[in-house]
Design a protein around this motif. Structure first.
Motif, short mmCIF file in Angstrom:
data_model
loop_
_atom_site.label_atom_id
_atom_site.label_comp_id
_atom_site.label_asym_id
_atom_site.label_seq_id
_atom_site.Cartn_x
_atom_site.Cartn_y
_atom_site.Cartn_z
N LYS A 245 -8.70 -44.93 -14.57
CA LYS A 245 -8.29 -45.08 -15.96
C LYS A 245 -8.91 -43.96 -16.80
O LYS A 245 -8.24 -43.02 -17.18
CB LYS A 245 -8.68 -46.46 -16.49
CG LYS A 245 -7.76 -46.96 -17.56
CD LYS A 245 -7.99 -48.44 -17.81
CE LYS A 245 -7.24 -48.91 -19.03
NZ LYS A 245 -5.79 -48.74 -18.88
N CYS A 246 -10.25 -44.04 -17.02
CA CYS A 246 -10.86 -43.06 -17.93
C CYS A 246 -11.04 -41.69 -17.26
O CYS A 246 -10.97 -40.66 -17.93
CB CYS A 246 -12.21 -43.57 -18.43
SG CYS A 246 -13.47 -43.62 -17.15
N GLY A 247 -11.34 -41.67 -15.96
CA GLY A 247 -11.54 -40.40 -15.26
C GLY A 247 -12.89 -39.77 -15.51
O GLY A 247 -13.17 -38.68 -15.00
N MET A 250 -16.66 -43.98 -17.12
CA MET A 250 -17.00 -44.90 -18.21
C MET A 250 -16.43 -46.32 -18.03
O MET A 250 -17.05 -47.29 -18.45
CB MET A 250 -16.48 -44.36 -19.56
CG MET A 250 -17.03 -43.02 -19.97
SD MET A 250 -18.80 -43.02 -20.20
CE MET A 250 -18.89 -43.81 -21.82
N GLY A 252 -15.35 -48.04 -15.19
CA GLY A 252 -15.67 -48.84 -14.00
C GLY A 252 -14.46 -49.20 -13.15
O GLY A 252 -14.56 -50.02 -12.25
N ARG A 253 -13.35 -48.55 -13.38
CA ARG A 253 -12.13 -48.89 -12.66
C ARG A 253 -12.15 -48.41 -11.20
O ARG A 253 -11.55 -49.03 -10.32
CB ARG A 253 -10.95 -48.23 -13.39
CG ARG A 253 -9.59 -48.43 -12.76
CD ARG A 253 -9.11 -49.83 -13.03
NE ARG A 253 -7.87 -50.11 -12.35
CZ ARG A 253 -6.67 -50.05 -12.92
NH1 ARG A 253 -6.56 -49.71 -14.17
NH2 ARG A 253 -5.60 -50.36 -12.24
N CYS A 254 -12.86 -47.30 -10.95
CA CYS A 254 -12.67 -46.62 -9.66
C CYS A 254 -13.88 -46.67 -8.76
O CYS A 254 -13.95 -45.90 -7.81
CB CYS A 254 -12.33 -45.16 -9.94
SG CYS A 254 -13.74 -44.26 -10.60
N TYR A 260 -18.68 -43.55 -8.49
CA TYR A 260 -17.41 -43.54 -9.21
C TYR A 260 -16.55 -42.42 -8.60
O TYR A 260 -16.98 -41.26 -8.60
CB TYR A 260 -17.63 -43.26 -10.70
CG TYR A 260 -18.31 -44.40 -11.40
CD1 TYR A 260 -17.60 -45.56 -11.72
CD2 TYR A 260 -19.66 -44.34 -11.73
CE1 TYR A 260 -18.23 -46.62 -12.34
CE2 TYR A 260 -20.29 -45.40 -12.35
CZ TYR A 260 -19.57 -46.54 -12.65
OH TYR A 260 -20.18 -47.60 -13.25
N CYS A 262 -13.98 -41.06 -9.71
CA CYS A 262 -13.54 -40.09 -10.71
C CYS A 262 -14.62 -39.07 -11.05
O CYS A 262 -14.30 -37.95 -11.44
CB CYS A 262 -13.07 -40.79 -11.98
SG CYS A 262 -14.39 -41.60 -12.88
S1 FES Z 1 -11.74 -44.17 -13.83
FE1 FES Z 1 -13.11 -45.00 -15.27
S2 FES Z 1 -14.98 -45.04 -14.18
FE2 FES Z 1 -13.63 -43.93 -12.86
#
Ligand code: FES
Ligand SMILES: Cc1cc2nc3c(=O)[nH]c(=O)nc-3n(C[C@H](O)[C@H](O)[C@H](O)COP(=O)(O)OP(=O)(O)OC[C@H]3O[C@@H](n4cnc5c(N)ncnc54)[C@H](O)[C@@H]3O)c2cc1C
Length: 280
Positions: A245-247, A250, A252-254, A260, A262
């Motif tokens: 999501k954020c890349g 920040m 925590g999606r990946c 992380y 990203c």
């Molecule tokens: S995409 Fe948001 S922490 Fe990696």
């Protein structure tokens, strides 16, 4: 401090349809503000978030090389909401690029080594960036032998066909193009899966580092071939594709364990991945 969520505006200079199913297109983008090109300083292996107004953002590997000045390019597979909208855009349209994001292939470590590049399907994008980067006259002498194995399902599914044909002719690169199957009598390259062709064409792991990018099944069957050849896990480098999501580490999606993808990735050695929980 600059807002890390703010994309640079870019104008689509050129769109090339790469594959016969028309699902893969390369977008050549020019920075609307020329000074943004300098800020977008990257190395092969990194990615960016492409943003399409009203639809959202998608993480896409950078397909151009930093040695190619004046533009940045991305090859995008049409799979869902954002990528379908992107495929409908036209030359001259304005969109956004946020990045560069993530880490890169281990360029310092690769200097003075033989480099083996193994790619399958549309994941070849950042490998294309790497090959162009290594072949640049200022960089070629930094690397010893370069061997490339690149495969697709059929001849019409290969990316960058003109460049592949050019690389085939060079004597400072061993290029092995392959397809899973074809009934084209004109086909003059290999037929066979990437791990099989790797086994035939890559003969030594001595002083070599392998970069592997492709669909999970190709990676799964290529790993043992490389290990059998003598590549230790520290010298097998992979690039992961996770939902993001954020890349920027920040949201925590990946994450995989404490890493992380990203921010700490997407490039990891097999040795690093073996330390992580088995989610990848
Ligand atoms: S995409 Fe948001 S922490 Fe990696
Ligand atoms: C570091 C990185 C580099 C990438 N590089 C490229 C590239 O060079 N070219 C390219 O075409 N694609 C690349 N991808 C994959 C690309 O980000 C997804 O295909 C894209 O986000 C899909 O967005 P969408 O809105 O069109 O699809 P959605 O509408 O969100 O989803 C459509 C379908 O795609 C699947 N999907 C969505 N996101 C991903 C994802 N990140 N990975 C795998 N499947 C996904 C969904 O499960 C669903 O089945 C990369 C992904 C990462 C993380």
């Amino acid at each position: 401090m600059e807002n890390p969520y703010l994309p640079y505006p870019v104008r689509i200079k050129e769109i090339v349809t790469e594959t016969e199913d028309q699902n893969l297109k390369t977008f050549k983008l020019l920075f609307v503000n020329p000074e943004d090109e300098e800020r977008f300083s990257y190395l092969p292996g990194q990615f960016a978030e492409l943003s399409v107004a009203g639809k959202g953002e998608v993480p896409i590997g950078i397909a151009s090389s930093p040695t190619e000045k004046g533009f940045v390019s991305f090859t995008v597979n049409k799979v869902g909401v954002v990528t379908t909208r992107l495929h409908l855009m036209k030359e001259g349209d304005v969109m956004g690029v946020r990045g560069p994001l993530g880490n890169w292939y281990p360029w310092d470590e690769m200097e003075g080594k033989n480099v083996v590049i193994i790619g399958g399907g549309f994941a070849f994008t950042t490998l294309r960036s790497s090959i162009v980067y290594m072949l640049h006259p200022e960089n070629r002498r930094k690397f010893k032998d370069i061997t490339v194995v690149y495969g697709a399902r059929s001849p019409g599914m290969l990316l960058y066909r003109e460049e592949l044909a050019e690389w085939e002719k060079r004597d400072d690169l061993s290029m092995h193009i392959t397809v899973d199957a074809t009934d084209d009598p004109q086909w003059r390259y290999n037929v066979g899966f990437v791990p099989t062709i790797t086994k035939q064409k890559v003969t030594s792991a001595e002083n070599a580092i392998a970069i592997v990018c492709g669909p999970p099944i190709m990676i799964r069957f290529t790993q043992p071939v490389l290990e059998e050849l003598g590549f230790p896990p520290e010298r097998i480098v992979l690039s992961l594709e996770m939902r993001m999501k954020c890349g920027i580490g920040m949201c925590g999606r990946c994450n995989i364990g404490e890493q992380y993808v990203c921010k700490d990735g997407p490039v990891f050695s097999l040795a690093q991945l073996r330390q992580l929980p088995g989610e990848y």
